[in-house]
Design a protein around this motif. Structure first.
Motif, PDB file in Angstrom:
ATOM      1  N   GLN A 399      60.353  36.351  25.033  1.00  0.00           N
ATOM      2  CA  GLN A 399      61.341  37.047  24.215  1.00  0.00           C
ATOM      3  C   GLN A 399      60.697  38.192  23.432  1.00  0.00           C
ATOM      4  OE1 GLN A 399      62.776  33.588  22.084  1.00  0.00           O
ATOM      5  NE2 GLN A 399      64.569  33.379  23.401  1.00  0.00           N
ATOM      6  N   SER A 400      59.494  37.973  22.905  1.00  0.00           N
ATOM      7  CA  SER A 400      58.812  39.040  22.167  1.00  0.00           C
ATOM      8  C   SER A 400      58.445  40.195  23.088  1.00  0.00           C
ATOM      9  CB  SER A 400      57.549  38.486  21.495  1.00  0.00           C
ATOM     10  OG  SER A 400      57.887  37.592  20.448  1.00  0.00           O
ATOM     11  N   LEU A 401      58.008  39.882  24.299  1.00  0.00           N
ATOM     12  CA  LEU A 401      57.688  40.934  25.265  1.00  0.00           C
ATOM     13  C   LEU A 401      58.936  41.721  25.646  1.00  0.00           C
ATOM     14  CD1 LEU A 401      55.198  38.999  27.558  1.00  0.00           C
ATOM     15  CD2 LEU A 401      54.653  41.003  26.169  1.00  0.00           C
ATOM     16  N   GLN A 402      60.070  41.027  25.797  1.00  0.00           N
ATOM     17  CA  GLN A 402      61.310  41.709  26.144  1.00  0.00           C
ATOM     18  C   GLN A 402      61.742  42.642  25.014  1.00  0.00           C
ATOM     19  OE1 GLN A 402      63.224  41.378  29.268  1.00  0.00           O
ATOM     20  NE2 GLN A 402      63.732  43.311  28.291  1.00  0.00           N
ATOM     21  N   GLN A 403      61.603  42.181  23.782  1.00  0.00           N
ATOM     22  CA  GLN A 403      61.940  43.031  22.635  1.00  0.00           C
ATOM     23  C   GLN A 403      61.011  44.240  22.554  1.00  0.00           C
ATOM     24  OE1 GLN A 403      61.641  39.707  19.846  1.00  0.00           O
ATOM     25  NE2 GLN A 403      63.758  40.020  19.231  1.00  0.00           N
ATOM     26  N   THR A 404      59.734  44.023  22.888  1.00  0.00           N
ATOM     27  CA  THR A 404      58.791  45.144  22.916  1.00  0.00           C
ATOM     28  C   THR A 404      59.206  46.163  23.965  1.00  0.00           C
ATOM     29  OG1 THR A 404      56.989  43.664  22.259  1.00  0.00           O
ATOM     30  CG2 THR A 404      56.374  45.798  23.190  1.00  0.00           C
ATOM     31  N   SER A 405      59.553  45.680  25.139  1.00  0.00           N
ATOM     32  CA  SER A 405      59.965  46.568  26.233  1.00  0.00           C
ATOM     33  C   SER A 405      61.196  47.371  25.851  1.00  0.00           C
ATOM     34  CB  SER A 405      60.239  45.736  27.497  1.00  0.00           C
ATOM     35  OG  SER A 405      60.679  46.553  28.552  1.00  0.00           O
ATOM     36  N   ASP A 406      62.175  46.712  25.249  1.00  0.00           N
ATOM     37  CA  ASP A 406      63.403  47.407  24.835  1.00  0.00           C
ATOM     38  C   ASP A 406      63.091  48.503  23.809  1.00  0.00           C
ATOM     39  OD1 ASP A 406      64.811  45.720  26.494  1.00  0.00           O
ATOM     40  OD2 ASP A 406      65.466  44.381  24.882  1.00  0.00           O
ATOM     41  N   THR A 407      62.180  48.212  22.891  1.00  0.00           N
ATOM     42  CA  THR A 407      61.846  49.191  21.852  1.00  0.00           C
ATOM     43  C   THR A 407      61.035  50.352  22.423  1.00  0.00           C
ATOM     44  OG1 THR A 407      61.785  47.357  20.268  1.00  0.00           O
ATOM     45  CG2 THR A 407      60.888  49.445  19.540  1.00  0.00           C
ATOM     46  N   LEU A 408      60.178  50.073  23.410  1.00  0.00           N
ATOM     47  CA  LEU A 408      59.437  51.164  24.059  1.00  0.00           C
ATOM     48  C   LEU A 408      60.390  52.129  24.754  1.00  0.00           C
ATOM     49  CD1 LEU A 408      56.357  49.297  25.598  1.00  0.00           C
ATOM     50  CD2 LEU A 408      56.330  50.978  23.752  1.00  0.00           C
ATOM     51  N   ILE A 409      61.461  51.585  25.321  1.00  0.00           N
ATOM     52  CA  ILE A 409      62.482  52.452  25.930  1.00  0.00           C
ATOM     53  C   ILE A 409      63.094  53.365  24.869  1.00  0.00           C
ATOM     54  CG2 ILE A 409      64.763  52.465  27.029  1.00  0.00           C
ATOM     55  CD1 ILE A 409      63.923  49.914  28.498  1.00  0.00           C
ATOM     56  N   GLU A 410      63.324  52.826  23.671  1.00  0.00           N
ATOM     57  CA  GLU A 410      63.872  53.637  22.585  1.00  0.00           C
ATOM     58  C   GLU A 410      62.881  54.733  22.167  1.00  0.00           C
ATOM     59  OE1 GLU A 410      65.212  51.249  19.343  1.00  0.00           O
ATOM     60  OE2 GLU A 410      66.331  49.851  20.635  1.00  0.00           O
ATOM     61  N   VAL A 411      61.571  54.417  22.212  1.00  0.00           N
ATOM     62  CA  VAL A 411      60.573  55.445  21.882  1.00  0.00           C
ATOM     63  C   VAL A 411      60.635  56.583  22.892  1.00  0.00           C
ATOM     64  CG1 VAL A 411      58.107  55.926  21.632  1.00  0.00           C
ATOM     65  CG2 VAL A 411      59.045  53.791  20.744  1.00  0.00           C
ATOM     66  N   LEU A 412      60.742  56.244  24.187  1.00  0.00           N
ATOM     67  CA  LEU A 412      60.856  57.267  25.230  1.00  0.00           C
ATOM     68  C   LEU A 412      62.112  58.113  25.036  1.00  0.00           C
ATOM     69  CD1 LEU A 412      59.738  55.398  28.479  1.00  0.00           C
ATOM     70  CD2 LEU A 412      58.533  57.241  27.285  1.00  0.00           C
ATOM     71  N   GLN A 413      63.204  57.441  24.701  1.00  0.00           N
ATOM     72  CA  GLN A 413      64.451  58.175  24.463  1.00  0.00           C
ATOM     73  C   GLN A 413      64.300  59.102  23.264  1.00  0.00           C
ATOM     74  OE1 GLN A 413      67.175  54.882  24.078  1.00  0.00           O
ATOM     75  NE2 GLN A 413      67.629  54.812  26.278  1.00  0.00           N
TER      76      GLN A 413
END
Length: 459
Positions: A399-413
């Motif tokens: 779950q923590s890795l998934q949240q990290t991945s989602d937030t990295l997408i927001e950084v790219l955006q």
């Protein structure tokens, strides 16, 4: 780094399984561990002995000898908890262990809470939170593979990958935040294109870790494998053959199996949960119809399906009709042509157009090794056995890795939309927060309580 939090009290617990045994081990940890044992120990003066030494003597309640014991000393910080630790090995009588525990409690110790020894080790910086959780996985391991994965995590393999990810993000976060201090001079310390490349690289690593969770879940909980087919195809016979015991009733009467029968077998280090089901057919029998409905429910939840058919009485066209009617979900499946010992070469050769086909004779236990090999290939077991890949087995980590991945997408955006440095820094800090939760660099009391209360007492 987690700060050292040496406790002021001394805890005690039985560290071996309760009940009768050859020996039992009682463990104490804390500033008074050695003096508490010394106060009731007749033998050498423990406080004058070196760490990592063993000493024979007796434990006495006043003048009454309770048992002859071997005392092992581990002086902090060179111990499991980084505190003074004493392990008392006594005879494995429930009466003796109870009397010794009561005696140590009267001398000033208190009963340890579930997982408190490991919790103290974590709080004192012996290892990080992911490694601490791996201790519980190691204790629960029941196969070579689960032992291998838990051992690698306990020795810090997974933690090192997470810390490396955090270190790279911390660098960019600090560069971006440095820019904020020079905002009036319009300088850029953090190369945005380099940040984009880093995030893409991190995403690939995290995606690989997330995908490994499916394998990790299989290793930890077993592969739900449904055995399906028409009545009298030999499903219950196959279950019995795989388990090597008469688990299911076998009869020539169609519809004998009317409910789900489930049991586990270890194959190549992987636990398979085999689920024998009612034969698939239209029926007016109310009870059998319920069984067929349950079969269809199990098929929807399966990770692997074994579809069994009688190769002596089924044509390729009939088999295709059965598969079309079955409407298998998008899960791996194997076709098992049963009763190959009774089939003609022409019958065996007629199914050549079907993929994932294994011929066997469940009644004579022929072809089982071929089936087991195919089962392992279906769950990619060879990769877990021979590879050096990190396997995620913990739902909290996933779950923590998934949240990290989602937030990295927001950084790219944010990079694409020209987001200002302060907002980019905030998003990167969120990534660091989620990754820090895995290793325990970011913790809460509720999180720690939730983790360590699942440990056994004495660990």
């Amino acid at each position: 780094m987690i700060p050292s939090i040496l406790s002021k009290d001394t805890i005690v617990a039985l560290s071996t399984a309760a009940g009768h045994g050859a020996i039992a081990v009682i463990r104490l940890s804390g500033p008074e561990a050695i003096s508490i044992v010394q106060s009731v120990f007749k033998g050498k003066n423990l406080q004058k002995q070196a760490s990592h030494t063993l000493h024979f003597g007796t434990i006495r309640d006043a003048e009454k000898i309770l048992d002859e014991v071997v005392v092992t000393l581990f002086k902090g910080p060179n111990s499991y908890t980084k505190e003074d630790v004493v392990e008392v090995s006594c005879h494995g009588s429930p009466y003796i262990t109870e009397q010794l525990l009561k005696l140590f409690l009267r001398q000033g110790a208190r009963l340890a809470e579930a997982g408190e020894f490991t919790k103290r080790a974590f709080l004192n910086g012996q290892f990080d939170l992911a490694q601490a959780e791996a201790v519980a996985d190691l204790i629960a391991s029941d196969s070579a593979l689960t032992h291998q994965v838990a051992m690698k995590q306990m020795r810090g393999g997974f933690s090192q990958e997470i810390k490396a990810l955090r270190a790279q993000l911390i660098h960019f976060a600090s560069m971006i935040e440095l820019e904020l201090d020079f905002s009036e001079e319009d300088v850029e310390f953090a190369d945005r294109s380099a940040l984009r490349r880093l995030i893409s690289s991190l995403q690939r690593l995290i995606t690989d870790l997330l995908q490994s969770f499916e394998m990790g879940n299989v290793l930890k909980n077993g592969v739900p494998t449904v055995i399906a087919g028409k009545p009298n195809a030999g499903k219950s016979t196959l279950l019995n053959a795989l388990l090597n015991e008469e688990k299911a009733i076998v009869s020539e009467i169609p519809g004998t199996t009317r409910d789900v029968i489930e049991d586990e077998a270890m194959i190549g280090g992987i636990r398979f949960r085999f689920i024998d089901t009612a034969g698939l057919r239209e029926t007016l029998d109310t009870v059998e119809a319920i069984g067929v409905a349950r079969t269809k429910e199990q098929l929807q939840k399966a990770a692997l399906v074994l579809y069994l058919f009688d190769v002596t009485s089924t044509t390729p066209a009939q088999l295709q009709e059965e598969l079309d009617a079955l409407n298998l979900p998008a899960v791996p499946y194997l076709l098992l042509g049963n009763k190959k010992d009774l089939a003609t070469p022409e019958q065996l050769g007629s199914f050549g157009s079907f993929e994932n086909l294994v011929y066997l004779s469940a009644g004579k236990k022929e072809g089982l090794e071929d089936l087991k090999k195919e089962l392992l290939e279906q769950v990619n077991a060879n990769e877990a056995i021979t590879g050096d890949r990190t396997i995620v087995t913990n739902l909290r980590h996933y779950q923590s890795l998934q949240q990290t991945s989602d937030t990295l997408i927001e950084v790219l955006q944010g990079l694409d939309s020209g987001l200002t440095g302060d907002w980019l820094a905030a998003d990167i800090r969120r990534c660091l927060y989620y990754l820090g939760q895995i290793t325990g660099e970011i913790t809460t009391d509720d999180l720690l309580d939730n983790i360590f209360t699942k440990f056994c007492i004495g660990k």
